[in-house]
Design an enzyme around this catalytic site. Structure first.
Site, PDB file in Angstrom:
ATOM      1  N   LYS A   6       0.580  -1.547  -0.112  1.00 33.14           N
ATOM      2  CA  LYS A   6      -0.044  -0.233   0.196  1.00 33.14           C
ATOM      3  C   LYS A   6       0.758   0.897  -0.075  1.00 33.14           C
ATOM      4  CE  LYS A   6      -0.670   0.076   5.104  1.00 33.14           C
ATOM      5  NZ  LYS A   6      -0.531   1.359   4.872  1.00 33.14           N
ATOM      6  N   LYS A  65       1.456  -0.483   9.866  1.00 29.27           N
ATOM      7  CA  LYS A  65       2.111   0.614   8.819  1.00 29.27           C
ATOM      8  C   LYS A  65       1.974   1.921   8.910  1.00 29.27           C
ATOM      9  CE  LYS A  65       5.171  -3.046   8.456  1.00 29.27           C
ATOM     10  NZ  LYS A  65       4.656  -3.815   9.454  1.00 29.27           N
ATOM     11  N   ASP A  66       2.903   2.541   8.489  1.00 27.35           N
ATOM     12  CA  ASP A  66       3.142   4.085   8.081  1.00 27.35           C
ATOM     13  C   ASP A  66       2.393   3.997   6.465  1.00 27.35           C
ATOM     14  OD1 ASP A  66       3.626   6.849   8.072  1.00 27.35           O
ATOM     15  OD2 ASP A  66       5.222   6.751   7.495  1.00 27.35           O
ATOM     16  N   LYS A  67       1.180   5.154   7.138  1.00 25.03           N
ATOM     17  CA  LYS A  67       0.611   5.823   5.444  1.00 25.03           C
ATOM     18  C   LYS A  67       1.129   6.122   4.216  1.00 25.03           C
ATOM     19  CE  LYS A  67      -3.025   9.295   4.532  1.00 25.03           C
ATOM     20  NZ  LYS A  67      -4.066  10.169   5.370  1.00 25.03           N
ATOM     21  N   LYS A  68       2.081   6.871   4.838  1.00 24.59           N
ATOM     22  CA  LYS A  68       2.603   8.183   3.778  1.00 24.59           C
ATOM     23  C   LYS A  68       3.477   6.902   2.938  1.00 24.59           C
ATOM     24  CE  LYS A  68       2.633  12.329   5.657  1.00 24.59           C
ATOM     25  NZ  LYS A  68       2.868  13.517   6.489  1.00 24.59           N
TER      26      LYS A  68
END
EC number: 5.4.99.-
Length: 593
Positions: free
Chosen positions: A211, A240-243
């Site tokens: 993603k 997990k990190d969005k960016k």
């Protein structure tokens, strides 16, 4: 419909499932009569008569297509002290009057109109709606209910949308019949299913999710819609990190590998759980370094010095800003604090507080805070906002009361509910480590807590591994700073016996948690707490300075018009460590800006 025991507070609404009958509800007449007899045996004649009158008044109003103006909107059965008796009454009332719902609070049973029943009556016949809600309340595992054939595609879609709030739906062949079914219950971990349950083994499919610029819960929402399952069918070992562009192990229940269009598909035996993650690997590119300085030789020297310093000394093991919702008006830790203080309504309002943006999501949130109209907000909230819609659907059903807000939080999986509490304890840990280092620096002093096991690589180690530094040990410099741990708040931790320990108690007083036992019984949340090392070291760290043109080829990234120096850095971190924090130490600059 997936309901587990953790979703109920004291059994008031966890009425027993229906008898072992066939898959459809049509043969349940004798059972319904039995339920009606329960009402007669448990309720006195006057209460029974008042309940019947209340039900008849609601039914007559709805059949005449008028609103419930002038009618009482609820009827109290009174307090029923026996828990089993309450459960039987809940079930009996709902089976006899499927157009009503029952709510339990402090041993009292309150009966209300079921607004969802009326909503379904606008889509199907009143007879079908009556039978469907009887089926819904019976909660028979793997049972099915089939609506009458419907050749209108748009109408079938509306029925699908209504029912998909809580059950699996599928269209029969020919595609004019909608059938719904309950999902099978998940067995308690560590317990073997009964022999009669072993034939229908649950399918677990593992895959790797890629993603980019997407929250975990949004990604799960998209997948759930595409695969026709619910978000709680997905499991994972961490967020997990969005960016970033991230790759993550996932497991989905009741979906075969053939239906998946994702990476690394394989069959597995069970779901994933938070805490199973052993660590993460990172490949990161930092571009345009020449813009920082015109001296390339000096730049290389500074980079090498900074990286070697972190390799040798490590970095402060802060939780990264993405854990708290960086840049948001309301951070996740504020919601967690409200939950710990049993402020359920406040927590809901914090969750639905809009940002200063004019987009559909924030317009819907703004409307809710202005009106508390859950149904109207649902019509405004985009489909992919899975968490928001789940809460709003529950609020629409149970109301914006304290009990209704509790039920709304139960619409989210346990892992999501506990996430907000963990965000609060993580924030306090960050503040604690800053205070500890500002007060004592890199010295290990009397009253510090140290981990005695050098091989510990996560936070889940027992109190027996934690040692309280004595005065003699502190004076003799027996321990190194990388052995020092600080507690993450919970009911099963010990505090340092120095100024840091007093700081923890002051913070709990500041936040109104002096008497907090770090358990939220209403939401089935228990927070035992754990320990976290204040320093961490990246493993397998390697780096390379390259021209952007070269690095684009290596990383297969996008084309950059201006050639500039870039840093390609790779390393491994233990679970719950943040690459952004490690990079910030290397760069002395917030790389997220």
């Amino acid at each position: 419909l997936e309901k587990t025991k953790e979703e109920y507070t004291d059994g008031d609404q966890n009425h027993p499932s229906g008898s072992e009958k066939e898959d459809t509800i049509s043969d349940g007449t004798s059972k319904c009569e039995e339920k009606a007899d329960i009402l007669s045996s448990f309720l006195d004649e006057k209460t029974h008569e008042l309940l019947n009158n209340f039900a008849c008044d609601i039914k007559e109003k709805w059949l005449s297509e008028t609103e419930l103006i002038g009618l009482p909107l609820e009827f109290s059965i009174g307090r029923i002290l026996d828990k089993n008796q309450r459960a039987s009454l809940h079930s009996a009332i709902r089976q006899k009057f499927p157009f009503l719902i029952t709510v339990g609070k402090n041993s009292e049973i309150v009966v209300k109109p079921n607004l969802e029943y009326k909503e379904l009556c606008h889509l199907v016949s009143e007879e079908e709606a009556f039978d469907f809600f009887k089926y819904l309340d019976a909660k028979k595992e793997n049972s099915k209910f089939t609506f009458k054939p419907d050749t209108n595609k748009d109408h079938r879609k509306a029925v699908h949308h209504f029912v998909n709030k809580s059950l699996e739906t599928f269209t029969g062949n020919p595609n004019v019949v909608i059938t719904v079914r309950f999902r099978e219950k998940a067995y308690k971990r560590g317990k073997r299913p009964l022999p009669e349950c072993q034939e229908g083994n649950v399918i677990y499919t593992a895959f790797t999710l890629r993603k980019e610029n997407l929250e975990m819960f949004e990604a799960i929402g998209f997948l759930a819609i595409k695969l026709g399952v619910i978000p709680s069918d997905f499991s994972y070992a961490g967020l997990k990190d969005k960016k970033a562009i991230t790759y993550q192990a996932m497991v989905v229940r009741k979906v075969t590998p053939e239906r998946m269009n994702v990476f690394n598909i394989r069959s597995v035996d069970d779901s994933l759980r938070l805490g199973q993650l052993k660590g993460n690997h990172f490949d990161i590119v930092i571009r345009n370094l020449k813009k920082q300085t015109n001296d390339s030789a000096n730049l290389r020297e500074r980079i090498m010095e900074a990286i070697e310093n972190v390799k040798k000394k490590g970095f402060v093991n802060y939780y990264g800003p993405q854990r708290f919702g960086k840049g948001r008006k309301v951070h996740t830790d504020q919601i967690g604090l409200a939950l710990l203080k049993n402020e359920m309504t406040k927590a809901i309002k914090l969750f639905l507080t809009p940002e200063d943006l004019d987009d559909p999501v924030n317009r819907a949130k703004k409307y809710f805070l202005q009106t508390e109209d859950a149904k109207g907000t649902l019509s405004l909230m985009p489909e992919f906002k899975v968490r928001e819609r789940a809460l709003l659907e529950a609020l629409h059903r149970f109301g914006m009361t304290e009990e209704g807000c509790i039920q709304a939080w139960f619409s989210l999986p346990h892992s999501m509910r506990i996430f907000y509490v963990h965000a609060y304890t993580s924030k306090i840990w960050n503040e604690a480590v800053s205070y500890r280092l500002a007060t004592y620096g890199a010295r290990v002093v009397e009253g510090d807590l140290v981990c005695l096991d050098e091989d510990i690589d996560d936070e889940n180690f027992p109190n027996s591994k934690v040692h309280l530094v004595t005065e003699e040990e502190g004076s003799a410099n027996m321990y190194a700073i990388h052995q020092v741990v600080l507690p993450i708040l919970g009911y099963n931790i010990q505090y340092p016996k120095n100024k840091v320990g007093q700081w923890y108690h002051d913070i709990l007083s500041r936040d109104g948690l002096q008497t907090c036992r770090f358990k939220v019984p209403a939401l089935k949340l228990n927070v035992p707490g754990c320990y976290r090392q204040i320093l961490k070291h990246p493993r397998n760290l390697s780096y390379q300075l390259m021209e952007d043109d070269d690095i684009d080829v290596k990383m297969k990234g996008s084309h950059i018009d201006e050639t500039a120096l870039s840093l390609l850095i790779s390393f491994d971190l233990d679970a719950s460590c943040y690459a952004t924090v490690c990079l910030k130490e290397i760069m002395k600059h917030d790389v997220l800006n």
